[in-house]
Enzyme design. Structure first.
Site, mmCIF file in Angstrom:
data_model
loop_
_atom_site.group_PDB
_atom_site.id
_atom_site.type_symbol
_atom_site.label_atom_id
_atom_site.label_comp_id
_atom_site.label_asym_id
_atom_site.label_seq_id
_atom_site.Cartn_x
_atom_site.Cartn_y
_atom_site.Cartn_z
ATOM 1 N N ASN A 210 0.836 -1.195 0.000
ATOM 2 C CA ASN A 210 0.000 0.000 0.000
ATOM 3 C C ASN A 210 0.875 1.251 0.000
ATOM 4 O OD1 ASN A 210 0.578 0.778 2.829
ATOM 5 N ND2 ASN A 210 -0.380 -1.202 3.225
ATOM 6 N N ILE A 309 -2.834 -7.478 14.149
ATOM 7 C CA ILE A 309 -1.776 -7.302 15.155
ATOM 8 C C ILE A 309 -2.298 -6.536 16.373
ATOM 9 C CG2 ILE A 309 0.519 -6.304 15.610
ATOM 10 C CD1 ILE A 309 1.220 -6.792 12.681
#
Ligand SMILES: Cc1cc2nc3c(=O)[nH]c(=O)nc-3n(C[C@H](O)[C@H](O)[C@H](O)COP(=O)(O)O)c2cc1C
Length: 398
Positions: A210, A309
């Site tokens: 990204n 995460i």
């Protein structure tokens, strides 16, 4: 490091392979303006000579408790009183055991009993010695007492094993101690920051990623350091220099980032996730480059989700404060509040990435800081200024 200037550092070296790294520790303290004295156990003298330590520190080395000459110059009590900090590096399994039992039958243990300043210790040993339940129990006893741990780290060991037990690097040790003398809103706090994009490999030459540049995370890391925090950065692939006094670990994929976070998170007070972690990764990694097929216009890639995460870290977070970013393109506040709750965060920082003049790869940003009780907008400013405001907010409200 100005915090260490004129500080009295007593470096205790014990008998382990990592004793040679004590020479570098002395050098780092000396270049920071500290006055260093060295104490060596008798085993330590087998690994590195007192002469080397004397030459580097510029001071006589202390080795014996019952040496009348040395005692006349500076006994164990005076040595303890002289010290602004005591650092035991490397700290052997044997020394951990003896310190935990409260023994005082050599110079190092006697000084540690007498010292009223902070005592840091950097364990260094083979991974099996470290994970042995007796070492672990002794280590826990030290933590309950006045001892502050630095490391150990995980990695390759001198004996060829791999795992926990490797001494923290000299710079990391010195940074830890400097942060203990820091002033500022985050003085002495340990902060872990993730930054940049992740890359999810498709084949040897292609990946999914990204537009994150890492600028926001690196800038927050600098602001936290400037407020006295001890900062580690786990960064995806970015083209940014590592800021001074910040430890950096490079990763590529979301899985690697998760694994590095998992290894160290227990050592930290604050976790700030600024990384743009890929939500998906290819189900299969093609070992050979995928060839362009004739007679077809399509290539189907099966994607699977990466582990979240933030959610993973905040599941059993205890005293750890967890802060996340939400890059949104619509219903910014609503979506951010949902993430705050779903991911059990203490603070979420939301920004509108549909506006090309702020956010990804830009030098400016405009954000909302959202906690359970507060909703605060920070109007468009440079990422540097914004980072300082974010760190001030964290220090004041969390
Ligand atoms: C070659 C060699 C390497 C050693 N490396 C380590 C080590 O890295 N960590 C450790 O805890 N013990 C290590 N030991 C064992 C210690 O030297 C031993 O336990 C010693 O008694 C430690 O004494 P001290 O804690 O008083 O310095 C090593 C021993 C040898 C012979």
């Amino acid at each position: 490091m100005k915090q260490l200037s004129n500080k009295h550092v007593l470096l205790c070296v014990t008998g382990g392979i990592a004793a040679y790294k004590a020479a570098e520790i002395i050098r780092l303290f000396k270049t920071s303006g500290s006055n260093v004295r060295v104490l060596m156990t008798s085993a330590a003298k087998e690994f590195i000579t007192p002469l080397t330590m004397q030459a580097l520190s510029g001071n006589q080395v202390h080795t014996d408790l019952l040496d009348t000459d040395a005692e006349a110059a500076m006994g164990h009590i005076e040595l303890a009183k002289w010290s602004d900090i005591v650092l035991i590096a490397p700290c052997s399994a044997n020394s951990i055991a003896r310190l935990a039992s409260g023994k005082g039958d050599d110079l190092m243990t006697a000084v540690c009993l007498a010292a009223e300043c902070k005592i840091y210790f950097a364990p260094a040993m083979n991974q099996a010695m470290w994970s042995d339940s007796r070492t672990q129990n002794n280590h826990k006893k030290l933590l309950k007492n006045k001892f502050i741990p630095i490391g150990p780290n995980s990695g390759e060991q001198a004996c060829g094993d791999e795992g926990y037990g490797r001494m923290s690097e000299p710079q990391e040790i010195v940074n830890n101690i400097a942060s203990g003398f820091s002033e500022g809103l985050l003085a002495g706090k340990k902060i872990l920051i993730t930054a940049g994009p992740t890359r999810e490999k498709i084949d040897p030459v292609r990946f999914i990623s990204n537009r994150s540049s890492g600028k926001m995370g690196f800038s927050i890391a600098e602001a936290a350091r400037d407020e006295g925090g001890l900062v580690s950065l786990i960064s995806g692939p970015v083209s940014l220099e590592t800021p001074n006094e910040i430890k950096r670990i490079n990763v590529e994929s979301a899985d690697e980032m998760l694994s590095e976070v998992d290894k160290v998170i227990n050592d930290f007070d604050l976790f700030i996730s600024t990384a743009a972690v890929s939500d998906y990764k290819p189900e299969e990694y093609e070992v050979q480059k995928i060839k362009k097929e004739k007679n077809t216009d399509n290539l189907n890639l099966e994607l699977i989700t990466n582990k979240d995460i933030l959610k993973h870290v905040s599941k059993d977070k205890g005293d750890l404060k967890v802060i996340g970013f939400a890059a949104e393109t619509q219903n910014i506040i609503e979506n951010a509040k949902r993430k705050l709750n779903e991911k059990n965060l203490d603070l979420i920082i939301a920004n509108d990435v549909s506006d090309p003049s702020i956010g990804f790869d830009s030098d400016e940003n405009e954000v909302y800081l959202i906690t359970d009780e507060i909703e605060k907008k920070i109007d468009r400013v440079s990422k540097k200024k914004l980072s300082r405001s974010i760190i001030e907010f964290i220090a004041n409200y969390l």
